[in-house]
Design a protein around this motif. Structure first.
Motif, PDB file in Angstrom:
ATOM      1  N   ARG A  21       4.481   1.667  -1.019  1.00 22.08           N
ATOM      2  CA  ARG A  21       4.600   2.416  -2.574  1.00 22.08           C
ATOM      3  C   ARG A  21       5.648   1.506  -3.066  1.00 22.08           C
ATOM      4  O   ARG A  21       6.723   1.532  -2.695  1.00 22.08           O
ATOM      5  N   TRP A  56       3.184  11.189  -1.874  1.00 21.72           N
ATOM      6  CA  TRP A  56       2.168  10.340  -1.080  1.00 21.72           C
ATOM      7  C   TRP A  56       0.833  10.195  -1.724  1.00 21.72           C
ATOM      8  O   TRP A  56       0.181   9.626  -1.478  1.00 21.72           O
ATOM      9  N   THR A  57       0.835  10.869  -2.879  1.00 19.39           N
ATOM     10  CA  THR A  57      -0.608  10.889  -3.667  1.00 19.39           C
ATOM     11  C   THR A  57      -0.705   9.694  -4.391  1.00 19.39           C
ATOM     12  O   THR A  57      -1.685   9.225  -4.821  1.00 19.39           O
ATOM     13  N   HIS A  92      -3.560   4.430   5.991  1.00 15.00           N
ATOM     14  CA  HIS A  92      -2.837   5.111   4.625  1.00 15.00           C
ATOM     15  C   HIS A  92      -1.435   5.030   5.006  1.00 15.00           C
ATOM     16  O   HIS A  92      -0.613   4.850   3.942  1.00 15.00           O
ATOM     17  N   GLY A  93      -0.928   5.427   6.147  1.00 16.06           N
ATOM     18  CA  GLY A  93       0.460   5.326   6.168  1.00 16.06           C
ATOM     19  C   GLY A  93       1.284   3.918   6.094  1.00 16.06           C
ATOM     20  O   GLY A  93       2.491   4.079   5.376  1.00 16.06           O
ATOM     21  N   LYS A 103      -0.510   7.131  -3.256  1.00 15.51           N
ATOM     22  CA  LYS A 103      -1.329   6.027  -2.485  1.00 15.51           C
ATOM     23  C   LYS A 103      -2.507   6.165  -2.494  1.00 15.51           C
ATOM     24  O   LYS A 103      -3.519   5.288  -2.221  1.00 15.51           O
TER      25      LYS A 103
END
Ligand code: HEM
Lengths: 569, 346
Positions: free
Chosen positions: B38, B237-238, B33-34, B240
């Motif tokens: 984006r 962050w969402t 995830h990291g 992603k």
């Protein structure tokens, strides 16, 4: 989608002057009805129902746990009476809880009637005609077929077995097929909501005409008869039950047997009984033997008898100085549920005494503790719930038991106020094992004979219970259909390839082929229809990929459209 | 009924191994995830993908989105599409970025953890000689197992959702930690009131539906976060996460599968109560809460068909539904006393 999904129309325009009052009233009634039966109202009522039930998850209820309610009153002496005023401890029979489900009930009826009507109409209606422009549908494919439109249609028909299907003709020899599948979804939804209605009715009937009663019966062949409220220790009648005409039946409890594991945890309980229903009683026929176990009640003629508790009853024989004997075994109450240490009071009147004053000086009570497996030693405690080494720590009282005072008194104890007033005096205290006896100062002997077992039975009567089960099963089937069946449509348009276009130089024309267009639309859940469409496409139009649209011309309610997400950043 | 205590202890070892493997899997997913980048969505969606941006219309211009850095991850699509052709490297082979490698490792470990988890329940059932969900420790173990299984089924059908891994595994791990500590109980038989095949049926249905609803609840929470981001750009962050429409849809589909099973669980419970306690429904605290949860989920399904309630409001109802389920498991079992006092704790 049905109309019920739309919000109720806004108020109608101002009524013209001179309009009759009853028209206004009618309009008001209509609007109220529409409002009440709208999907939005149903939703709000559902949330209200959940909210109204919520206190029941936190606070004890009188029905299932009266003792816990008592404890709550002791723990919260100021708050509890206030909560009690608004019926919190009888939550599920309060007017406001009933109001919510009654409103839901009405809303449900108002919602179901028109939907059922539409559904019936829909069954007879033809399928929706093929849209002009199939390429605008979410699923679409086009290609050519060497066969004539009629052959293509015949082939499609064959492949769409099980679909509801109509073939139509358009000008210039064009043939179309429109097919639908998945009407069971809506049927399932209706069945679900109707079952809900039936379920509510069934529950209400049970609450009106059912009853429940508890009774303790000695497991030594003693008999219980369902003759009226007085046969029971506690009786909880339905609103329409006065206890005067209960179905007659009798039940003898012959034996009770409990099995325990070595650590004292219970493993099984079982009572051997014989019962006589109304017919057997009338004919004097022999009773029917049966067993009752945990999870396995006795069922006959709409009656259910449950084994819900058990305990011990020490039996004492008192021999009075004049030689008369009295023997009694009444239930003592388990005070420790895992070792069955019990307490109780077995009470005797001196036989042959007629004058009240003497009687009140000579009554006897044997109280104390009973251990089914005694630890031995001076203080009796119990170490195991089964009857392996019984012992009773008996306190014998003599005097006035206070039975005539008119006050009810517990069968498990003596009236402490009589002791405090000195009218009831302890005259002996001894530990006894079966067979041992003690002698009082006046020569009366008390023998601890043996131990009997008692069972607590619950008799339940609910005339609507089977109907509720049927409704629940229908509800389950309905909701499963409603949530799993996919409604989808499939269309085919076969256009003859223009005659002559393919004529050859020698003047013959090739048998006209077709250009074929397919369209598909999932009406409830788009995801998942694609595969089926692709399969049909491969069958009907080999080698043609399906085209799909970035945004379909219409979305179905289950398919959240882009606008629903407030997503325009 | 014999209890094999050493075997039961071996089951506990398996439980902790499964937990450890899940934690590792979650960390790998977190790394995945990291690593997702984006960028503004206008350039982000490569030309090869538009066919996949289906009915849901996930990304609006102007919001940020994720570079679809592996062939399957790029589409926020309605989803019945086969994996679309993703971007290709110059030599024509699809790139396999590091994030994908971590993600795939995470999935493999999840599968391994699931294997241990299944073995744990089997061992426990054999040791206790009964279905292995007779107390809260076992119940939590079984529910989380179904949750992971539901997640893998979703993943199998929609590989592009892999980046949800960290969020699905987090509540699973938290629940298992609670199960292994606060709720822990030694292997033991159950009291006579629980000897019934209705126990197996009722509790099995409750376990299955709760596990699926756990997944649905996670999807709805993420949907809420993502859709808030879509409208105000906060919580970057969402971005992603998969698109709001996809999250909404998987939440709905999972709930739609679980709801009939939950309905069945409640009915089976009523049948059992009728045989054991003399009435099919008595508003015992556990029954009351199960009823409330059922009504809330019915409300969710309704809300998704009601104008003005779709989207965030409906998702919030779904989250409330899961909150009620958790309340039923923890608060009602541990704090309130009722007939359902088989928690076996303390
Ligand atoms: C007693 C309370 C009610 C409960 C527990 C309940 C439950 C449900 C459930 C679980 C669904 C989902 C089925 C699906 O999505 O296909 C549903 C759908 C539906 N309900 Fe109810 N319902 C209740 C009352 C009502 C009422 C009063 C109405 C009338 C306004 C209504 C109208 C509908 C409609 C039209 C649908 C179909 C929605 C769709 O097509 O997706 N329901 N209901």
């Amino acid at each position: 989608m049905t109309q019920t999904l739309k919000s109720p129309p806004d108020e109608s325009p101002e009524p013209p002057a001179g309009r009759r009052w009853w028209r206004d009233l009618l309009a008001l009634a209509r609007n109220t009805w529409r409002g009440l039966t709208s999907m939005r109202t149903a939703l709000i009522l559902l949330f209200l129902l959940a909210l109204a039930a919520l206190p029941g998850a936190f606070l004890p209820q009188r029905g299932p746990s009266p003792q816990a309610v008592q404890d709550y009153f002791t723990a919260h002496p100021t708050l509890a009476p206030l909560l009690d005023k608004i019926g919190i401890f009888n939550l599920f029979s309060t007017p406001w809880f009933s109001a919510v489900y009654l409103l839901l009930f009405i809303s449900l009826v108002g919602c179901l009637v028109p939907r059922t009507w539409e559904q019936i109409q829909g069954l007879r209606a033809r399928t929706v005609a093929v849209p002009r422009n199939l390429s605008r549908l979410p699923h679409h494919a086009a290609g050519t077929d060497p066969r004539s439109p009629d052959d293509v249609v015949a082939d499609t028909r064959r492949r769409l077995r099980g679909w509801k299907l109509d073939v139509r003709e358009e000008p210039d020899g064009v043939r179309t097929v429109s097919a639908e599948r998945g009407a069971l979804r809506e049927v399932g939804n209706l069945v679900f909501h109707m079952s809900l209605l039936a379920l509510l009715i069934g529950i209400a009937v049970g609450k009106l005409f059912g009853y429940e009663g508890d009774v303790i019966v000695m497991a030594d062949g003693s008999e219980f008869c369902n003759s009226g409220i007085l046969s029971y220790d506690t009786f909880r009648p339905g609103l329409q039950v006065d206890g005067t005409n209960l179905d007659p039946f009798c039940l003898d409890v012959d034996r009770f047997d409990a099995q325990y594991r070595p650590d004292g945890a219970p493993e099984s309980y079982r009572a051997d009984v014989r019962y006589s229903d109304a017919a057997q009683i009338a004919d004097g026929a022999a009773p029917t033997p049966a067993t009752i176990q945990v999870n396995d009640p006795l069922r006959f003629d709409g009656e259910r008898v449950y084994l819900i508790d058990h305990g011990y009853a020490p039996q004492f024989t008192v021999t009075f100085p004049d030689g008369q004997q009295r023997t009694q075994a009444i239930q003592w109450e388990p005070v420790n549920p895992s070792t069955f240490l019990s307490q109780g009071a077995t009470k005797f009147d001196r036989p042959g005494v007629t004058d009240d004053a003497t009687r009140r000086r000579t009554q006897l009570a044997i109280t104390g503790l009973f251990a089914p497996t005694s630890s031995g030693g001076g203080v009796v405690t119990s170490t195991y719930p089964a009857l392996t080494a019984p012992e009773v720590a008996a306190d014998v009282y003599r005097g006035d038991l206070g039975l005539d005072s008119g006050k009810g008194q517990s069968i498990f104890g003596i009236d402490q106020s009589m002791v405090d007033q000195g009218r009831l005096v302890r005259v002996d205290r001894q530990n006894l094992v079966p067979g041992q006896s003690l002698t009082l100062d006046d020569g009366t002997t008390i023998r601890f004979d043996a131990v009997k077992q008692w069972v607590r039975l619950q008799v339940s009567h609910d005339p609507a219970q089977d109907a509720v089960l049927v409704a629940a099963i229908a509800l389950l089937v309905g909701i499963t259909l409603s949530l799993t069946v996919k409604r989808r449509r499939f269309w085919v348009r076969a256009t003859p390839t223009a005659p002559g276009a393919r004529s050859t130089t020698d003047g013959r024309t090739v048998a006209a082929g077709s250009s074929v267009e397919l369209g598909g639309l999932a009406r409830t859940d788009q995801a998942g229809y694609g595969e089926e469409f692709d399969r049909l496409r491969t069958d009907l139009l080999p080698d043609r990929p399906t085209s799909r649209h970035e945004t379909p011309p219409r979305t179905d309610p289950d398919e959240a459209g882009p606008g629903d997400h407030g997503g325009s950043g | 009924m014999n209890v094999d205590a050493p075997l039961g202890d071996f089951g506990d070892v398996l439980f902790y191994s499964a937990l450890a493997v899940y934690i590792l899997a979650m960390l790998l997913h977190a790394v995945e995830h990291g690593m997702l980048r984006r960028v503004a969505s206008a350039e982000a969606v490569p030309a090869a993908v538009p066919a996949a941006v289906g009915a849901g219309g996930g990304d609006e211009p102007g919001t940020t989105t994720v570079v679809p850095d592996d062939p399957a991850a790029g589409d926020d699509a309605a989803g019945d599409d086969p994996a679309p052709a993703g971007p290709r490297t110059r030599d024509g082979r699809p790139p396999r970025p590091a994030s994908e490698r971590f993600g795939r490792m995470g999935v493999s470990l999840t599968v391994l953890g699931l294997g241990l988890h299944i073995a744990m329940l089997v061992v426990r059932g054999v040791a206790a000689d009964r279905p292995p969900w007779g107390n809260m420790y076992e119940f939590v173990a079984a529910v989380t197992l179904v949750g992971v299984l539901a997640w893998l089924v979703v993943l199998f059908r929609r590989p592009e959702l892999r980046r949800l891994g960290v969020f699905v595994l987090l509540p699973v791990i938290v629940l298992m930690m609670l199960g292994g500590t606060v709720l822990y109980t030694q292997t033991a038989p159950v009291v006579p009131a629980l000897h019934s095949y209705w126990l197996a049926i009722h509790v099995t249905a409750a376990v299955i539906s709760s596990g699926i609803l756990l997944f649905a609840g996670v999807a709805s929470v993420l949907y809420l976060l993502r859709s808030v981001h879509d409208s105000n750009g906060r919580m970057a962050w969402t971005a992603k996460l998969p698109g709001a429409a996809v999250l909404d849809r998987v939440a709905y589909r999972a709930t739609a599968v679980a709801f009939p099973i939950w309905t069945f669980a409640v009915i089976a419970g009523a049948i059992w109560a009728e045989a054991a306690w003399g009435r099919y429904w008595g508003w015992d605290p556990k029954e009351t809460t199960a009823f409330i949860a059922w009504v809330v989920y019915a409300g969710y399904l309704h809300a998704r068909s009601t104008a003005g309630w779709r989207g965030r409001k409906a998702a919030a109802v779904n989250v409330v539904g899961f909150a009620v389920m958790s309340f039923n498991l923890f608060f009602v079992n541990l704090v309130v006393t009722g007939l359902h006092s088989y928690a076996g704790v303390g």
